[in-house]
Design an enzyme around this catalytic site. Structure first.
Site, PDB file in Angstrom:
ATOM      1  N   ARG A 278      -2.098  -1.624  -3.964  1.00  0.00           N
ATOM      2  CA  ARG A 278      -3.112  -0.581  -3.971  1.00  0.00           C
ATOM      3  C   ARG A 278      -2.761   0.422  -5.068  1.00  0.00           C
ATOM      4  NH1 ARG A 278      -3.370   4.821  -0.415  1.00  0.00           N
ATOM      5  NH2 ARG A 278      -5.484   5.473  -0.909  1.00  0.00           N
TER       6      ARG A 278
ATOM      7  N   ASN B 277       0.878  -1.169   0.000  1.00  0.00           N
ATOM      8  CA  ASN B 277       0.000   0.000   0.000  1.00  0.00           C
ATOM      9  C   ASN B 277       0.913   1.216   0.000  1.00  0.00           C
ATOM     10  OD1 ASN B 277      -1.825   2.066   0.479  1.00  0.00           O
ATOM     11  ND2 ASN B 277      -2.956   0.952   2.052  1.00  0.00           N
TER      12      ASN B 277
ATOM     13  N   HIS C  33     -10.591   5.786  -1.811  1.00  0.00           N
ATOM     14  CA  HIS C  33     -10.630   5.003  -0.567  1.00  0.00           C
ATOM     15  C   HIS C  33     -11.524   3.773  -0.691  1.00  0.00           C
ATOM     16  CE1 HIS C  33      -9.431   8.898   1.709  1.00  0.00           C
ATOM     17  NE2 HIS C  33      -8.359   8.111   1.590  1.00  0.00           N
TER      18      HIS C  33
ATOM     19  N   ARG D 220      -4.110  18.606   1.563  1.00  0.00           N
ATOM     20  CA  ARG D 220      -5.035  18.897   0.466  1.00  0.00           C
ATOM     21  C   ARG D 220      -6.191  19.759   0.959  1.00  0.00           C
ATOM     22  NH1 ARG D 220      -5.774  12.796  -1.343  1.00  0.00           N
ATOM     23  NH2 ARG D 220      -4.284  12.377   0.324  1.00  0.00           N
TER      24      ARG D 220
ATOM     25  N   GLU E 241      -7.220  -2.147   4.849  1.00  0.00           N
ATOM     26  CA  GLU E 241      -7.068  -2.127   3.403  1.00  0.00           C
ATOM     27  C   GLU E 241      -6.158  -3.255   2.923  1.00  0.00           C
ATOM     28  OE1 GLU E 241      -7.125   2.284   1.846  1.00  0.00           O
ATOM     29  OE2 GLU E 241      -6.162   2.226   3.818  1.00  0.00           O
TER      30      GLU E 241
END
Length: 387
Positions: free
Chosen positions: A88, A9, A173, A234, A374
């Protein structure tokens, strides 16, 4: 012999990795390379219950971070002989709506999509290229964040802009939402297809998603991972006229504006740090105002998604901030009592790594905290593909 999947990831400033056996549910090793590109970096490699292998030094880029990961397996074990490597990948565009085996054509397509996720797709590709060299002949699988949101209806993904631009919203996501939505259904003891959920993935990247019957029907991130909630660096939502204004008044070009909105905005712009833990540790007016701005944005999305769904069966917090920051959870839902949304202060402030409810017993709308996984979701999808 164990059927290990190595999951990579590769994020904007970190590499999470884990060795997973989907069949036995064993996890022989996992680790994190963090603060890549900063003055101080750290690798933590864990095997079993023993002390972790820790190495602190700067990592100038993701290539160095991945080299350090390989060295940690060599030094501390276990033997690294995966049957597949699951990666990912943040942006799959309209082409990739499910996990795929990686070949040269897929790599080229991911690279072409990099302008849509400039913080992520390039570093995802670094992980893919290093793994292809390290494990020749081992299947490499790409699992896309955007794939979960393939169910967005046209009224959710369409921008009111000239059609010849060929742009739309995608959402991100997805691996986190796929895992957490299933776990929410299990925790509630209900079938996912019967549930309407608001999921909040809050971390250095942050987003909100409305889920109806297991399908994403709206999400805060858009064509890129820049839209929506305030994040570490961000901006989230801003006036689209901002770029034109900055060009006229400050002489900035489009690339400079985009870079600033992605790398120099969010919590970093508001407080001087992108780390929520550091913001929480401060006791000054700047930090307090930043936290109010951050949680107010979340609260707006919760209200909007409640309206879209018509009813809400649970609100779920996940991600580093969502799982560990009780004050952010409470502030993000403050004032929503008339919607049946409340948190129990005692339950909310209890430090736990378990899946749990933080709303009062019998609450009209349960508020859950579910640690995301994840890596497990990527391993699960990769295993399903190579099997």
């Amino acid at each position: 012999m164990a059927s290990h999947i190595l999951v990579l990831n590769t994020g904007s400033s970190s590499i999470k990795y884990e060795l997973v056996d989907v069949e036995t549910h064993e996890r022989p090793a996992k680790g994190l390379v963090e603060r890549i590109g900063e003055e101080t970096g750290r690798l933590t490699h864990r095997t079993g219950d023993g002390p972790p292998h820790v190495r602190e030094r700067p990592f100038s880029g993701h290539g160095e971070g991945l080299d350090a990961m390989m060295e940690a397996f060599t030094t501390s074990g276990p033997e690294l002989d995966p049957v597949a490597v699951g990666h990912r990948v943040v942006h799959g565009g309209t082409r990739f709506t499910e996990a795929v085996l990686i070949d040269d054509e897929v790599i080229a397509a991911i690279e072409e999509l990099s302008p849509l996720a400039p913080l992520h797709n390039p570093v995802n590709l670094t992980g893919i290229r290093v793994a292809c060299k390290a494990f020749p002949g081992v299947p490499q699988v790409a699992v896309f964040d955007t794939a979960f949101h393939r169910t967005l209806p046209p009224e959710a993904y369409t921008y009111a802009v000239p059609s010849e631009w060929g742009v739309r919203r995608f959402g991100f996501h997805g691996t986190s939402y796929a895992y957490v939505s299933r776990r929410a259904a299990a925790l509630l003891g209900r079938d996912l297809t019967d549930l309407k959920l608001i999921l909040l993935h809050l971390g250095n990247g942050a987003s909100a998603t409305a889920i109806s019957g297991g399908r994403s029907i709206d999400t805060s991130m858009g064509m890129t991972p820049l839209e929506g909630l305030i994040m570490g660096t961000r901006s989230g939502d801003v006036d689209p006229a901002l770029a034109g204004y900055l060009a006229r008044v400050h002489g900035l070009n489009a690339q400079q504006v985009e870079h600033a909105l992605s790398h120099r905005s969010g919590l970093l712009a508001l407080t001087g740090t992108r780390d929520m833990r550091e913001v929480r540790a401060r006791d000054d007016d700047i930090a307090r105002m930043a936290l109010e701005i951050y949680t107010r944005r979340i609260r707006k999305y919760v209200g909007a998604y409640y309206a879209l769904l018509g009813r809400v069966d649970a609100i779920v917090f996940t991600g580093g901030v969502g799982e560990h920051d009780a004050a952010t959870r409470a502030a993000s839902l403050a004032g929503l009592d008339r919607l049946g949304i409340t948190v129990d202060p005692g339950l909310n402030e209890t430090d736990s790594a378990d899946e749990r409810a933080v709303s009062p017993p019998g609450a009209e709308v349960p508020v859950l905290v579910i640690p995301t996984d994840e890596e497990w979701e990527i391993a699960r999808q990769a295993h399903a593909l190579v099997s």
